[in-house]
Each structure stands twice: as structure tokens, then as C-alpha cells.
Design an enzyme around this catalytic site. Structure first.
Site, PDB file in Angstrom:
ATOM      1  N   SER A  45       0.840  -1.076   0.151  1.00 37.80           N
ATOM      2  CA  SER A  45      -0.080   0.210   0.039  1.00 37.80           C
ATOM      3  C   SER A  45       1.080   1.654   0.079  1.00 37.80           C
ATOM      4  CB  SER A  45      -0.899   0.279   0.851  1.00 37.80           C
ATOM      5  OG  SER A  45      -2.081  -1.014   1.180  1.00 37.80           O
ATOM      6  N   THR A  77      -5.816  -3.317   7.601  1.00 37.19           N
ATOM      7  CA  THR A  77      -6.190  -4.861   6.810  1.00 37.19           C
ATOM      8  C   THR A  77      -5.943  -5.554   8.000  1.00 37.19           C
ATOM      9  OG1 THR A  77      -4.516  -6.408   5.569  1.00 37.19           O
ATOM     10  CG2 THR A  77      -3.263  -4.858   6.857  1.00 37.19           C
ATOM     11  N   LYS A  86      -9.758  -5.089  10.743  1.00 37.47           N
ATOM     12  CA  LYS A  86     -10.782  -5.150  10.517  1.00 37.47           C
ATOM     13  C   LYS A  86     -11.931  -4.780  10.875  1.00 37.47           C
ATOM     14  CE  LYS A  86      -8.791  -5.739   5.890  1.00 37.47           C
ATOM     15  NZ  LYS A  86      -9.499  -6.493   3.838  1.00 37.47           N
ATOM     16  N   ASN A  89     -11.750  -1.063   5.683  1.00 36.28           N
ATOM     17  CA  ASN A  89     -10.786  -1.539   5.833  1.00 36.28           C
ATOM     18  C   ASN A  89      -9.805   0.229   5.438  1.00 36.28           C
ATOM     19  OD1 ASN A  89     -11.755  -0.180   3.184  1.00 36.28           O
ATOM     20  ND2 ASN A  89      -9.948  -1.756   2.277  1.00 36.28           N
ATOM     21  N   ASP A 130     -12.770  -2.174  -0.516  1.00 39.09           N
ATOM     22  CA  ASP A 130     -12.989  -3.841  -0.907  1.00 39.09           C
ATOM     23  C   ASP A 130     -13.807  -3.813  -1.753  1.00 39.09           C
ATOM     24  OD1 ASP A 130      -9.788  -4.119   0.604  1.00 39.09           O
ATOM     25  OD2 ASP A 130     -11.714  -5.391   1.900  1.00 39.09           O
ATOM     26  N   GLY A 168     -14.806 -19.748   0.576  1.00 37.33           N
ATOM     27  CA  GLY A 168     -14.338 -19.522   1.239  1.00 37.33           C
ATOM     28  C   GLY A 168     -15.589 -18.398   2.158  1.00 37.33           C
ATOM     29  N   GLY A 216     -13.159 -12.463   6.189  1.00 36.86           N
ATOM     30  CA  GLY A 216     -13.811 -11.433   6.187  1.00 36.86           C
ATOM     31  C   GLY A 216     -13.566 -10.608   4.643  1.00 36.86           C
ATOM     32  N   TYR A 264      -2.117 -12.209  -4.005  1.00 31.51           N
ATOM     33  CA  TYR A 264      -1.372 -11.739  -5.237  1.00 31.51           C
ATOM     34  C   TYR A 264      -0.016 -12.343  -4.963  1.00 31.51           C
ATOM     35  CZ  TYR A 264      -0.478  -8.479  -1.589  1.00 31.51           C
ATOM     36  OH  TYR A 264      -0.504  -7.556  -0.080  1.00 31.51           O
TER      37      TYR A 264
END
Length: 296
Positions: free
Chosen positions: A25, A75, A79, A100, A116, A141, A144, A232
Site C-alpha cells: 500500500s 488490513t 478490520k 478497511n 474492499d 471461502g 472477512g 497476489y
């Protein structure tokens, strides 16, 4: 660059969480604020769940005044934990129970947002999702990020979500969020996703690294809907590679990071610049470049 007022001193922003050393970030936020010639510094701050309350209480001493703060990116694992510390919440956060983004106003009061949801929606649109009336989003899943995907499904015009999970009991929160957003919801076992994958309008995979590898081996050889896999690193995953092998589009967690960051930047800078004077397409490209992405 469209500054609405002269900023006489450095303003502050940061990403909070634990672990935080890997966060990208700062790269994209610093690139933007330098481009806009805004005196906003942006740091990484390690804050564990147990430290959350003390950290928020320490802000006036840490920064001299909360009026010098523009915001925090938030993060894991904070959250949920920071929600009770907000002065006000956006309607989205009230329904999700998860934020977030923390934004400070001129008086130093806090408001919680969740970008998000925007990151998921925009990443899927970049991967070719077309606005729809009805249809389903598959969500792999139930943590969050899955709840943010539920809200994104509502924003995208879908009318149902299917939660594919390893443990049905863990899907209770995401299921409740779907109900609050007016979506129909089904909970199914993760292996069921393979055969049903072509039937959805969009797919969001929120599982940890390698947790979806077994699914990749059995995907049908058919056109599949746009996939966002929020990982990622490592990238590409086995699922992403198998998805692309069918000729179908994939977005990564880096794409989601970019687009949620752009929306955060709009919130962080709103009292320092006239948003109408910012070329946000150019801003997005500059933030993408800072992340090593190339956006058209």
C-alpha cells in the site's frame, strides 16, 4: 493540482495491521500523493489485535493532533476490531461489520469505510464482468474478504451468492451479510464448485494460498465467468493458471489492492483537493505502475 486549501504542514496516513512489512500500500499511495503534490506521508504501522485499542487511544500523542491525520488503510487482523473505535460508520460498514479504511475529518473525528467492496467489483469489471440483472456470484471461502464479496455482488446487480466452503459453520457470518444485502444465499461444499463453475456470472476466490489447487485439476473445459482470486503472492496460482487455460479472464489480488486503494485515496484527499480537478484515470495508472501493474 486542484488543492482546495493550502496545507501548511505534513499530513499523515498509514496502513495498519500485523504482519505489515510486506504491504504494498505505501508504494501506490506515496506515488499518488507525490504526483498530486500533496504533503501526505504514508507509513506502515505494525498493530496487533491486542494493541488496537491502545493504538487508537494513543493517536493524539503519536501525531500531536488527530487533525493532522487524513486516514488509515486497515488490513488483517484489525478490520473488525477498529469498528467500535469509529465516531461514525458508512452505511456499507454498518451492514458488513467490517472496515478497511479510516478517514479523519477536519476536527479529527473518524469515519469507517469499506473500499474492499469497490476493489472486488472493479477488479471483476476489469476482467470482463458485464453488469447484470440477476444471477449468482460464487464465493470460495467464508472469511472477512468473503463478506466484502457478498456486498460487491449486491453492487453488481446480482441477486444471489453461493458460498463454497470447507466448513459450513464458518459461513454463518457471510450468509447473514447476504441476507442484510437482500441476496439469496446457498452454502455448499467446496468440491461442488468444480462442476457448477460455469453457471455463475462471477467468481471470487478468498481461500489461502494453495487451498484451491485441488479444484484447478478438475475444472471443466468450457468458457468460465470472470475470476478474482484475492491472492497476489504467490502468483499466478494453480487455479488462476487453469482458469486462464480455458480462455477465461482472471484478476488477481493485486488488481483488487489497486482499485480499493484508488477509492481510499479519494477519501483521504477529499478535504485537500477538489476531486473534480483530479484525473482519476491517470491517478489509477500511476498507482498501478507503482505496484508493477500496467493498466489501460
Amino acid at each position: 493540482m486542484g488543492q482546495s486549501a493550502t496545507v501548511a504542514e505534513t499530513m499523515h496516513a498509514a496502513v495498519l495491521g500485523s504482519p505489515i512489512a510486506h504491504s504494498k500500500s505505501p508504494d501506490m499511495h506515496r506515488a499518488l500523493y507525490e504526483h498530486l503534490d500533496l504533503p501526505i506521508d504514508y507509513d506502515r504501522i505494525e498493530v496487533t489485535l491486542d494493541q488496537a485499542a491502545d493504538f487508537m487511544a494513543s493517536l493524539p500523542q503519536r501525531y500531536g493532533s488527530t487533525q493532522r491525520l487524513v486516514g488509515f488503510s486497515v488490513t488483517m487482523p484489525l478490520k473488525n476490531a477498529l469498528v467500535p473505535h469509529m465516531t461514525t460508520l458508512s452505511e456499507r460498514v454498518e451492514r458488513l461489520g467490517v472496515l478497511n479504511t479510516v478517514v479523519f475529518d477536519e476536527s479529527g473525528q473518524t469515519r469507517g469505510y469499506n473500499t474492499d467492496v469497490d476493489g472486488i467489483r472493479l477488479a471483476l469489471m476489469q476482467a470482463g464482468y458485464q453488469p447484470s440483472r440477476g444471477g449468482t456470484m460464487a464465493i470460495l471461502g467464508a472469511g472477512g474478504t468473503a463478506t466484502a464479496a457478498v456486498a460487491a455482488a449486491a453492487d453488481m446487480g446480482l441477486d444471489a451468492v453461493v458460498l463454497y466452503v470447507r466448513n459450513a459453520q464458518r459461513a454463518a457470518e457471510a450468509s447473514a451479510v447476504a441476507t442484510r444485502f437482500g441476496l439469496a444465499v446457498e452454502i455448499k461444499s467446496l468440491p461442488e464448485f468444480v462442476q457448477e463453475s460455469p453457471t455463475h456470472q462471477a467468481v471470487v476466490a478468498t481461500l489461502p494460498a494453495h487451498a484451491a489447487d485441488s479444484l484447478a485439476e478438475h475444472l471443466p473445459h468450457a468458457p468460465l465467468p470472470p475470476l478474482l482470486e484475492v491472492i497476489y503472492d504467490p502468483w499466478p496460482t494453480a487455479l488462476a493458471q487453469a482458469w486462464r487455460a480455458t480462455g477465461s479472464a482472471v484478476a488477481s489480488g493485486m488488481d483488487m489492492l489497486l482499485y480499493q486503494g484508488v477509492e481510499q485515496a479519494k477519501l483521504f484527499t477529499h478535504r485537500l483537493v477538489d476531486p473534480e480537478c483530479v484525473d482519476w484515470q491517470d491517478a489509477t495508472q500511476r498507482m498501478a505502475k507503482a505496484l508493477g501493474l500496467v493498466k489501460q
